[in-house]
Design a protein around this motif. Structure first.
Motif, PDB file in Angstrom:
ATOM      1  N   UNK A   1      39.263  48.481  44.245  1.00  0.00           N
ATOM      2  CA  UNK A   1      38.035  47.940  45.230  1.00  0.00           C
ATOM      3  C   UNK A   1      37.827  46.511  44.738  1.00  0.00           C
ATOM      4  N   UNK A   2      37.452  45.532  45.794  1.00  0.00           N
ATOM      5  CA  UNK A   2      37.196  44.314  45.633  1.00  0.00           C
ATOM      6  C   UNK A   2      35.591  44.195  44.713  1.00  0.00           C
ATOM      7  N   UNK A   3      35.570  43.566  43.998  1.00  0.00           N
ATOM      8  CA  UNK A   3      34.172  43.142  43.410  1.00  0.00           C
ATOM      9  C   UNK A   3      33.169  42.513  44.283  1.00  0.00           C
ATOM     10  N   UNK A   4      32.139  42.949  44.509  1.00  0.00           N
ATOM     11  CA  UNK A   4      30.978  42.182  45.298  1.00  0.00           C
ATOM     12  C   UNK A   4      30.868  40.767  44.777  1.00  0.00           C
ATOM     13  N   UNK A   5      30.187  39.856  45.792  1.00  0.00           N
ATOM     14  CA  UNK A   5      30.095  38.647  45.341  1.00  0.00           C
ATOM     15  C   UNK A   5      28.583  38.956  44.368  1.00  0.00           C
ATOM     16  N   UNK A   6      28.470  37.596  43.549  1.00  0.00           N
ATOM     17  CA  UNK A   6      27.375  37.951  42.422  1.00  0.00           C
ATOM     18  C   UNK A   6      26.290  37.363  43.237  1.00  0.00           C
ATOM     19  N   UNK A   7      24.969  38.120  43.043  1.00  0.00           N
ATOM     20  CA  UNK A   7      23.753  37.679  43.451  1.00  0.00           C
ATOM     21  C   UNK A   7      22.998  36.691  42.820  1.00  0.00           C
TER      22      UNK A   7
ATOM     23  N   UNK B   1      38.155  38.138  37.298  1.00  0.00           N
ATOM     24  CA  UNK B   1      38.509  39.300  37.836  1.00  0.00           C
ATOM     25  C   UNK B   1      37.798  39.653  39.181  1.00  0.00           C
ATOM     26  N   UNK B   2      38.670  39.915  40.083  1.00  0.00           N
ATOM     27  CA  UNK B   2      38.039  39.945  41.428  1.00  0.00           C
ATOM     28  C   UNK B   2      38.298  41.603  41.904  1.00  0.00           C
ATOM     29  N   UNK B   3      39.036  42.440  41.344  1.00  0.00           N
ATOM     30  CA  UNK B   3      39.388  43.769  41.973  1.00  0.00           C
ATOM     31  C   UNK B   3      39.360  44.648  40.555  1.00  0.00           C
ATOM     32  N   UNK B   4      38.657  45.916  40.752  1.00  0.00           N
ATOM     33  CA  UNK B   4      38.698  46.903  40.045  1.00  0.00           C
ATOM     34  C   UNK B   4      39.463  48.173  40.124  1.00  0.00           C
TER      35      UNK B   4
ATOM     36  N   UNK C   1      29.335  45.506  34.472  1.00  0.00           N
ATOM     37  CA  UNK C   1      30.585  45.245  34.137  1.00  0.00           C
ATOM     38  C   UNK C   1      31.393  44.497  35.262  1.00  0.00           C
ATOM     39  N   UNK C   2      30.961  44.798  36.507  1.00  0.00           N
ATOM     40  CA  UNK C   2      31.476  43.940  37.625  1.00  0.00           C
ATOM     41  C   UNK C   2      30.939  42.382  37.406  1.00  0.00           C
ATOM     42  N   UNK C   3      29.847  42.366  37.269  1.00  0.00           N
ATOM     43  CA  UNK C   3      29.104  40.913  36.868  1.00  0.00           C
ATOM     44  C   UNK C   3      29.886  40.117  35.989  1.00  0.00           C
TER      45      UNK C   3
END
Length: 178
Positions: free
Chosen positions: A172-178, A134-137, A125-127
C-alpha cells in the motif's frame, strides 16, 4: 548523534495506559529477548512464521542495530524508569535496495494487544518512512492472522493483497503527512 526522523514521546492507548515510543537502540537487544519471551506461541508464529522458543542473539542484534534511514524500528516501552523498562511493541521497516518500497513488520506482546498500539506503531512508522523517501509499505501476513489483516483494513491500508505460497503479500501507498 544520528537523526532518526522521530522524536520520542509518550502515547496514551485506548484503555488509558501509556507507552513511551522511541527509536530502537543497539542496547535494546536484551529487551527484545524479553519481549519475545513474553509473547504467546501464536503471536511469535504470526510475527516470525516459525514457532521459535527463544530469539537468537544474532537475530536480536540484527533487529536492534539499524541505520535509521533504510532500516528503522520504533519500540513501545512501558512508561516507567529505564531500570524497569520493557518493550511491549515493535514496528520496523527495511527498504528494498534502491527503491522507495520497504517491507514492514509489527509485533505487540499479548497483554498490550487490542489497545490500539499496533495502529499507533504503524502510523508513526509510516510518518518516519515518508521523511526518508519511502512511499510504499509491503507486508507479508499469514492468512490466519486476522488481527493484522483487520488492523490494515481499519486503517484503510489494504489496497492490494495477493495470496502467494500460503501468505498474503500486501502493498500500500503511504498516506500523505498531515
Amino acid at each position: 548523534m544520528v537523526s532518526t526522523g522521530f522524536e520520542a514521546r509518550v502515547i496514551e492507548l485506548r484503555d488509558g495506559s501509556k507507552v513511551h515510543l522511541r527509536p530502537i537502540m543497539p542496547e535494546d537487544e536484551p529487551l527484545l529477548h524479553e519481549a519475545v519471551a513474553a509473547m504467546s506461541e501464536r503471536t511469535v508464529y504470526f510475527r516470525f512464521f516459525s514457532p521459535i522458543k527463544r530469539m537468537s542473539d544474532a537475530l536480536a542484534h540484527r533487529l536492534a542495530v539499524v541505520d535509521y534511514n533504510d532500516r528503522f524500528a520504533l519500540v513501545a516501552t512501558t512508561h516507567k524508569p529505564a531500570a524497569t523498562e520493557r518493550i511491549v511493541g515493535v514496528a520496523r521497516y527495511d527498504r528494498a535496495a534502491n527503491t522507495d518500497m520497504a517491507e514492514v513488520a509489527v509485533a505487540v506482546i499479548d497483554e498490550f494487544q487490542r489497545r490500539g498500539l499496533g495502529s499507533v506503531l504503524l502510523a508513526e512508522l509510516a510518518r518516519v518512512a515518508k521523511t526518508h523517501g519511502i512511499s510504499t509499505f509491503q507486508l507479508i501476513v499469514l492468512p490466519e492472522n486476522r488481527e493484522m489483516l483487520g488492523l490494515l483494513r481499519r486503517m484503510g491500508w489494504i489496497h492490494q493483497a495477493k495470496l502467494a505460497g500460503g501468505l498474503y503479500e500486501i502493498s500500500f501507498e503511504l498516506p500523505e503527512l498531515a
